[in-house]
Scaffold this motif. Structure first.
Motif, PDB file in Angstrom:
ATOM      1  N   UNK A 169       0.818  -1.219   0.000  1.00 39.84           N
ATOM      2  CA  UNK A 169       0.000   0.000   0.000  1.00 39.84           C
ATOM      3  C   UNK A 169       0.849   1.266   0.000  1.00 39.84           C
ATOM      4  N   UNK A 170       2.069   1.191   0.497  1.00 42.47           N
ATOM      5  CA  UNK A 170       3.059   2.281   0.489  1.00 42.47           C
ATOM      6  C   UNK A 170       2.585   3.525   1.237  1.00 42.47           C
ATOM      7  N   UNK A 171       1.630   4.272   0.676  1.00 44.15           N
ATOM      8  CA  UNK A 171       1.257   5.566   1.251  1.00 44.15           C
ATOM      9  C   UNK A 171       0.201   5.443   2.353  1.00 44.15           C
ATOM     10  N   UNK A 172      -0.853   4.684   2.106  1.00 47.33           N
ATOM     11  CA  UNK A 172      -1.946   4.566   3.078  1.00 47.33           C
ATOM     12  C   UNK A 172      -1.634   3.446   4.061  1.00 47.33           C
ATOM     13  N   UNK A 173      -0.903   3.792   5.106  1.00 49.17           N
ATOM     14  CA  UNK A 173      -0.422   2.778   6.053  1.00 49.17           C
ATOM     15  C   UNK A 173      -1.349   2.569   7.245  1.00 49.17           C
ATOM     16  N   UNK A 174      -2.540   3.169   7.215  1.00 46.96           N
ATOM     17  CA  UNK A 174      -3.434   3.084   8.376  1.00 46.96           C
ATOM     18  C   UNK A 174      -3.741   1.630   8.753  1.00 46.96           C
ATOM     19  N   UNK A 175      -4.227   0.853   7.790  1.00 48.55           N
ATOM     20  CA  UNK A 175      -4.602  -0.528   8.085  1.00 48.55           C
ATOM     21  C   UNK A 175      -3.395  -1.399   8.454  1.00 48.55           C
ATOM     22  N   UNK A 176      -2.275  -1.338   7.716  1.00 47.85           N
ATOM     23  CA  UNK A 176      -1.112  -2.119   8.137  1.00 47.85           C
ATOM     24  C   UNK A 176      -0.620  -1.750   9.536  1.00 47.85           C
ATOM     25  N   UNK A 177      -0.725  -0.462   9.904  1.00 50.15           N
ATOM     26  CA  UNK A 177      -0.297  -0.043  11.244  1.00 50.15           C
ATOM     27  C   UNK A 177      -1.227  -0.599  12.325  1.00 50.15           C
ATOM     28  N   UNK A 178      -2.500  -0.724  11.998  1.00 54.14           N
ATOM     29  CA  UNK A 178      -3.431  -1.369  12.945  1.00 54.14           C
ATOM     30  C   UNK A 178      -3.028  -2.829  13.136  1.00 54.14           C
ATOM     31  N   UNK A 179      -2.765  -3.530  12.018  1.00 50.36           N
ATOM     32  CA  UNK A 179      -2.328  -4.927  12.101  1.00 50.36           C
ATOM     33  C   UNK A 179      -1.039  -5.042  12.919  1.00 50.36           C
ATOM     34  N   UNK A 180      -0.103  -4.145  12.634  1.00 46.80           N
ATOM     35  CA  UNK A 180       1.184  -4.181  13.334  1.00 46.80           C
ATOM     36  C   UNK A 180       1.011  -3.893  14.816  1.00 46.80           C
ATOM     37  N   UNK A 181       0.128  -2.970  15.160  1.00 49.62           N
ATOM     38  CA  UNK A 181      -0.137  -2.658  16.570  1.00 49.62           C
ATOM     39  C   UNK A 181      -0.741  -3.859  17.295  1.00 49.62           C
ATOM     40  N   UNK A 182      -1.709  -4.511  16.654  1.00 47.45           N
ATOM     41  CA  UNK A 182      -2.315  -5.706  17.253  1.00 47.45           C
ATOM     42  C   UNK A 182      -1.278  -6.809  17.430  1.00 47.45           C
ATOM     43  N   UNK A 183      -0.435  -6.972  16.422  1.00 51.96           N
ATOM     44  CA  UNK A 183       0.628  -7.973  16.490  1.00 51.96           C
ATOM     45  C   UNK A 183       1.583  -7.663  17.644  1.00 51.96           C
ATOM     46  N   UNK A 184       1.970  -6.395  17.785  1.00 52.78           N
ATOM     47  CA  UNK A 184       2.881  -5.992  18.857  1.00 52.78           C
ATOM     48  C   UNK A 184       2.250  -6.247  20.229  1.00 52.78           C
ATOM     49  N   UNK A 185       0.977  -5.938  20.378  1.00 54.35           N
ATOM     50  CA  UNK A 185       0.278  -6.192  21.649  1.00 54.35           C
ATOM     51  C   UNK A 185       0.276  -7.678  21.962  1.00 54.35           C
TER      52      UNK A 185
END
Length: 195
Positions: A169-185
């Motif tokens: 997605x490159x520019x629109x990182x909102x959804x990947x950042x949500x996934x990454x945050x959940x993964x980190x938690x």
């Protein structure tokens, strides 16, 4: 209700997004770019199921639910979720190979070389294959203590799957950042419970 029936019904529930996609495909309801729609949805569901699989141990240890009475043993819940992730990953790959690459091996190899995010996705899928194959109780007995070591690859492949999506997605990182945050938690919870 028998455990086998519960597993079947839970598996059926996990297959609903695939049936929804099939319905949309057959009724020409995939939007202006059907291939992109299919690739994104199957990819999203792969990540959803990977994250759900990773959430089982923290849920089990934090809430200590007795789901055996009303659902099924937690190892079976985890197995169905993991195999669902594998199923959606295969659908994701099939969509790419059939609709994007027209089943051309040469085009696929060139695309993997030119676009590293596809290589990362392929590595993630390759890591998922042995986990799916060895998910049964008989493989667990056969591999003994090595089974758990092998299945820790889910952490790496989940991260790679999220990275694959973020690089796409490159520019629109909102959804990947949500996934990454959940993964980190989930990883922090895992460290907490393991210590």
């Amino acid at each position: 209700m028998t455990t086998a029936l519960k597993v079947f019904l839970f598996s059926l529930l996990c297959s609903l997004p695939a049936w929804d996609l099939a319905w949309r495909f057959l009724n020409d309801e995939l939007g202006a770019n059907p291939v992109e729609f299919l690739e994104h949805h199957t990819g999203d569901w792969t990540i959803y199921f990977l994250l759900l699989t990773l959430s089982i141990t923290p849920i089990q240890k934090f809430f200590k639910p007795n789901w055996n009475r009303w659902l099924m043993p937690m190892h079976l819940v985890r197995r169905v979720l993991g195999l669902s992730a594998f199923g959606y990953a295969l659908l994701h790959l099939a969509t790419y190979l059939v609709f994007d690459m027209g089943l051309s091996l040469t085009d696929s190899v060139n695309d993997i070389i030119e676009r590293p995010f596809i290589l990362i996705g392929m590595v993630s899928l390759i890591l998922l294959i042995p986990l799916a194959i060895t998910s049964t109780a008989s493989w667990q007995k056969r591999l003994k203590r090595h089974w758990q070591t092998l299945h820790k690859a889910i952490y790496t492949l989940t991260f790679l799957g999220i990275l694959h999506y973020a690089l796409l997605v490159k520019a629109d990182l909102f959804q990947p950042l949500i996934y990454l945050s959940l993964f980190a938690i989930l990883m922090l919870l895992r460290i907490r419970f393991d210590s």
